[in-house]
Design an enzyme around this catalytic site. Structure first.
Site, PDB file in Angstrom:
ATOM      1  N   ARG A  65       0.731  -1.231  -0.200  1.00 18.58           N
ATOM      2  CA  ARG A  65       0.049  -0.001   0.018  1.00 18.58           C
ATOM      3  C   ARG A  65       1.115   1.794  -0.388  1.00 18.58           C
ATOM      4  NH1 ARG A  65      -3.781  -1.283   3.901  1.00 18.58           N
ATOM      5  NH2 ARG A  65      -2.147   0.279   5.858  1.00 18.58           N
ATOM      6  N   TYR A 118     -10.747  24.228  -9.359  1.00 11.84           N
ATOM      7  CA  TYR A 118     -11.805  22.943  -9.714  1.00 11.84           C
ATOM      8  C   TYR A 118     -12.682  22.314  -9.348  1.00 11.84           C
ATOM      9  CZ  TYR A 118     -11.588  17.632 -11.601  1.00 11.84           C
ATOM     10  OH  TYR A 118     -11.733  16.638 -12.284  1.00 11.84           O
ATOM     11  N   ASP A 190      -3.099  24.725  -5.870  1.00  7.75           N
ATOM     12  CA  ASP A 190      -3.021  23.212  -8.036  1.00  7.75           C
ATOM     13  C   ASP A 190      -2.180  23.882  -8.839  1.00  7.75           C
ATOM     14  OD1 ASP A 190      -4.487  21.970  -9.184  1.00  7.75           O
ATOM     15  OD2 ASP A 190      -6.080  21.607  -8.989  1.00  7.75           O
TER      16      ASP A 190
HETATM   17  C1  LIG Z   1      -7.862  17.334 -13.775  1.00 10.97           C
HETATM   18  C2  LIG Z   1      -8.048  17.886 -12.438  1.00 10.97           C
HETATM   19  C3  LIG Z   1      -8.133  17.516 -11.248  1.00 10.97           C
HETATM   20  C4  LIG Z   1      -7.937  16.408 -10.859  1.00 10.97           C
HETATM   21  O1  LIG Z   1      -7.659  15.851 -11.647  1.00 10.97           O
HETATM   22  P1  LIG Z   1      -8.566  13.890 -11.760  1.00 10.97           P
HETATM   23  O2  LIG Z   1      -6.934  13.117 -11.761  1.00 10.97           O
HETATM   24  O3  LIG Z   1      -9.010  14.206 -13.245  1.00 10.97           O
HETATM   25  O4  LIG Z   1      -8.702  13.530 -10.541  1.00 10.97           O
HETATM   26  C5  LIG Z   1      -7.502  18.748  -9.995  1.00 10.97           C
HETATM   27  N1  LIG Z   1      -7.605  20.309 -10.979  1.00 10.97           N
HETATM   28  C6  LIG Z   1      -7.169  20.232 -12.163  1.00 10.97           C
HETATM   29  C7  LIG Z   1      -6.682  21.944 -11.695  1.00 10.97           C
HETATM   30  C8  LIG Z   1      -7.510  19.555 -12.570  1.00 10.97           C
HETATM   31  O5  LIG Z   1      -7.246  20.069 -13.702  1.00 10.97           O
END
Ligand SMILES: *Cc1c(COP(=O)(O)O)cnc(C)c1O
Length: 396
Positions: A65, A118, A190
């Site tokens: 894990r 997001y 992010d």
């Molecule tokens: C796509 C995305 C996510 C989530 O990613 P996944 O791999 O689809 O779960 C988070 N933040 C941003 C800015 C994204 O474009």
């Protein structure tokens, strides 16, 4: 040592050579699938657990894990790319978002979060967090003073997505970091749009840099994964939550992300180059009233201040009294697939309506304005521009 690390080489070289496996004589690390990890003696097992507790750079973990040799190689690659103390690997990008927030916040805390994150992050902040008595307070990404005024004694975390999802507002990230350090507040960003290739949040002072590896890191639209790169300050907190939440990236998916990272620099440079050409074309089109991408004005200035490059994701605002004709524009594109996600080698287009944008008090669309998000892929930019030119004729 059978595995060389190449840590002293430049990033571009490192991305090509990291994880070469001289023991197995393969250019790439093996895909090691395992739940049980075997030890020769009980003493070896105990020593290994102590090494892990001391955060030594181990070749493998002690249970599947936590990861295997394959995920350890991916972590090494990402630590260098992000300039991180450690990088946690999660099964999707969104689980890296949830991991980051849940690691740092507890009942009674407040999180100040930029309008324009997001959509699933919005839902987590306004929905589930509230049930845990963690209050999300939204700030205007175009107004630093608004953020400043929303900080209270209870603020635990400033959560940023830069640029904003679908609308691409650029913030003055350095100011946010100074404010957070002064007030002793954690910061997370992010960074999926730029990736650590164009911007390294941890170097600027963020505590956590989140990336959806589903997008540019893997780059081929065939795998999902997420990364939360952390500094020393928050490492233990994130480790603890990760340990009890059970997030794990599969070795097969880790392998595909390593393969994608080999060409990250080449792909990102080409996405940027293609997008510049497409934007230069779109600027001349009177049917397009705005291009949401940091190519001029305040957005350009703030981008230039912190980023060494820009990726291939942008939005168009189209003025039209016929939504159907804007749908026609999207439907008639030959090279742009219609669908979600982005960051792969291929171009995509998607009409995004205000419902999909979620609650966005600081972003307004007029009734006759339509938002179309484009991902500019690695095709020949001439073909992409011709495709857009032809399809724009459908807009009335
Ligand atoms: C796509 C995305 C996510 C989530 O990613 P996944 O791999 O689809 O779960 C988070 N933040 C941003 C800015 C994204 O474009």
């Amino acid at each position: 040592k059978h595995i060389k690390f190449f840590m002293d080489k430049s990033l571009k070289t490192f991305l090509k050579h990291a994880g070469k496996d001289y023991y197995n004589r393969s250019v790439n690390p093996p895909v090691v699938r395992a739940s049980t990890i075997l030890f020769k003696t009980m003493q070896e097992l105990r020593k290994h657990q102590k090494d892990i507790a001391k955060n030594k750079d181990v070749e493998h973990w002690d249970y599947g894990r936590q990861g295997t040799q394959t995920t350890v190689q991916l972590q090494r690659l990402l630590r260098k790319l992000e300039g991180a103390h450690q990088v946690f690997l999660t099964p999707t990008g969104f689980s890296a978002v949830a991991l980051s927030i849940m690691s740092l916040c507890r009942p009674g805390d407040e999180i100040v979060i930029s309008d324009g994150v997001y959509r699933p992050t919005q839902k987590l902040a306004d929905g589930l967090l509230k049930e845990f008595n963690i209050k999300a307070i939204w700030y205007n990404p175009n107004n630093f003073n608004d953020l400043k005024n929303k900080i209270t004694k209870k603020t635990k975390l400033i959560y940023v997505e830069n640029p904003g999802s679908n609308t691409f507002e650029m913030q003055d990230l350095g100011k946010i970091i100074s404010l957070a350090k002064r007030k002793k507040i954690y910061t997370a960003i992010d960074n999926t749009w730029a990736t650590a290739y164009f911007f390294k949040p941890l170097k600027l002072g963020f505590d956590i840099s989140i990336t959806s590896a589903t997008k540019y890191y893997s780059g081929h639209s065939d795998v999902m994964g997420g990364t939360a790169a952390v500094n020393k300050k928050v490492y233990k907190k994130v480790w603890r939550y990760n340990h009890v939440s059970g997030y794990r990236l599969s070795p097969d998916d880790a392998y595909l992300i390593i393969r994608g990272l080999r060409t990250l620099d080449l792909r990102m440079d080409r996405h940027q180059e293609n997008t510049k050409k497409v934007v230069n074309f779109l600027k001349t089109q009177r049917k397009i009233s705005r291009i949401l991408y940091p190519y001029k004005g305040k957005e350009y200035k703030l981008w230039k201040k912190y980023y060494s490059g820009a990726s291939g994701l942008l939005s168009l605002i189209i003025k039209s009294n016929s939504k159907n004709s804007v749908y026609k524009f999207v439907n008639n594109l030959e090279l742009f697939g219609i669908g979600y996600s982005w960051g792969g080698f291929e171009s995509l287009a998607v009409y995004t309506d205000p419902v999909e944008l979620g609650t966005r008090p600081y972003f307004k669309l007029e009734k006759n304005e339509h938002l179309v998000r484009l991902h500019i892929g690695l095709e020949d930019s001439k073909d992409l521009i011709n495709d857009l030119r032809k399809s724009l004729r459908h807009i009335r």
